[in-house]
Scaffold this motif. Structure first.
Motif, mmCIF file in Angstrom:
data_model
loop_
_atom_site.group_PDB
_atom_site.id
_atom_site.type_symbol
_atom_site.label_atom_id
_atom_site.label_comp_id
_atom_site.label_asym_id
_atom_site.label_seq_id
_atom_site.Cartn_x
_atom_site.Cartn_y
_atom_site.Cartn_z
ATOM 1 N N UNK A 1 0.833 -1.210 0.000
ATOM 2 C CA UNK A 1 0.000 0.000 0.000
ATOM 3 C C UNK A 1 0.869 1.261 0.000
ATOM 4 N N UNK A 2 1.981 1.229 0.733
ATOM 5 C CA UNK A 2 2.886 2.378 0.759
ATOM 6 C C UNK A 2 3.443 2.662 -0.626
ATOM 7 N N UNK A 3 3.844 1.618 -1.351
ATOM 8 C CA UNK A 3 4.356 1.802 -2.706
ATOM 9 C C UNK A 3 3.272 2.382 -3.611
ATOM 10 N N UNK A 4 2.077 1.894 -3.486
ATOM 11 C CA UNK A 4 0.950 2.381 -4.288
ATOM 12 C C UNK A 4 0.672 3.861 -3.996
ATOM 13 N N UNK A 5 0.621 4.213 -2.721
ATOM 14 C CA UNK A 5 0.345 5.599 -2.331
ATOM 15 C C UNK A 5 1.477 6.534 -2.762
ATOM 16 N N UNK A 6 2.718 6.086 -2.617
ATOM 17 C CA UNK A 6 3.854 6.924 -3.001
ATOM 18 C C UNK A 6 3.849 7.189 -4.508
ATOM 19 N N UNK A 7 3.461 6.192 -5.295
ATOM 20 C CA UNK A 7 3.345 6.371 -6.745
ATOM 21 C C UNK A 7 2.285 7.424 -7.071
ATOM 22 N N UNK A 8 1.166 7.382 -6.355
ATOM 23 C CA UNK A 8 0.099 8.362 -6.560
ATOM 24 C C UNK A 8 0.570 9.765 -6.185
ATOM 25 N N UNK A 9 1.251 9.882 -5.056
ATOM 26 C CA UNK A 9 1.751 11.183 -4.600
ATOM 27 C C UNK A 9 2.769 11.740 -5.594
ATOM 28 N N UNK A 10 3.629 10.866 -6.113
ATOM 29 C CA UNK A 10 4.597 11.290 -7.126
ATOM 30 C C UNK A 10 3.883 11.870 -8.350
ATOM 31 N N UNK A 11 2.825 11.223 -8.786
ATOM 32 C CA UNK A 11 2.086 11.678 -9.981
ATOM 33 C C UNK A 11 1.455 13.048 -9.769
ATOM 34 N N UNK A 12 1.103 13.372 -8.544
ATOM 35 C CA UNK A 12 0.451 14.647 -8.239
ATOM 36 C C UNK A 12 1.422 15.759 -7.860
ATOM 37 N N UNK A 13 2.693 15.422 -7.705
ATOM 38 C CA UNK A 13 3.699 16.395 -7.284
ATOM 39 C C UNK A 13 3.973 17.406 -8.396
ATOM 40 N N UNK A 14 3.951 18.661 -8.028
ATOM 41 C CA UNK A 14 4.241 19.748 -8.964
ATOM 42 C C UNK A 14 5.494 20.475 -8.496
ATOM 43 N N UNK A 15 6.446 20.609 -9.408
ATOM 44 C CA UNK A 15 7.700 21.296 -9.051
ATOM 45 C C UNK A 15 7.854 22.586 -9.825
#
Length: 124
Positions: A110-124
């Motif tokens: 679940x942590x890997x899944x959530x981290x992938x989602x957070x990465x996709x939403x990250x704006x730099x």
């Protein structure tokens, strides 16, 4: 899309067992943002040290002639998981999300899944 601070806060709030998180530039070894940790765990030191892990793996892949990309790296300790997820795409290179989890409370899949989602939403 979420900024660095928002993404790190969401990481800690949405991933059960989170102890610390950081966004790291592995070309310089500098953390662009951190959250969590404490007197017994310096997130900045851990983030800088893990840049060497990514650099070593990239060199090894190059020497082996592997034409692939690193998705994530998992380091398992006695009481913790250390998850390093490289950020790719959108013209971004040289950054990774670093997450420290308490093994007793974490669901690694679940942590890997959530981290992938957070990465996709990250704006730099």
């Amino acid at each position: 899309m979420a900024n660095v601070e928002t993404s790190l806060k969401e990481t800690m709030a949405s991933i059960e067992g989170s102890v610390a998180a950081a966004l790291v530039d592995y070309t310089s070894g500098m953390a662009l943002g951190t959250i969590g940790g404490g007197k017994d765990f310096d997130v900045n030191v851990a983030a800088a040290g893990n840049t060497d892990v990514i650099r070593a793996k990239a060199r090894t892949m190059e020497m082996l002639g592997l034409k692939d990309e690193i998705e994530d790296v998992l380091i398992t300790l006695g009481g913790q998981y250390h998850l390093i997820r490289l950020i790719r795409g959108r013209g971004i290179d040289g950054l990774f999300l670093y997450l420290v989890l308490d093994k007793r409370n974490a669901n690694l899949a679940m942590a890997r899944h959530q981290l992938k989602r957070i990465e996709a939403e990250l704006e730099l």
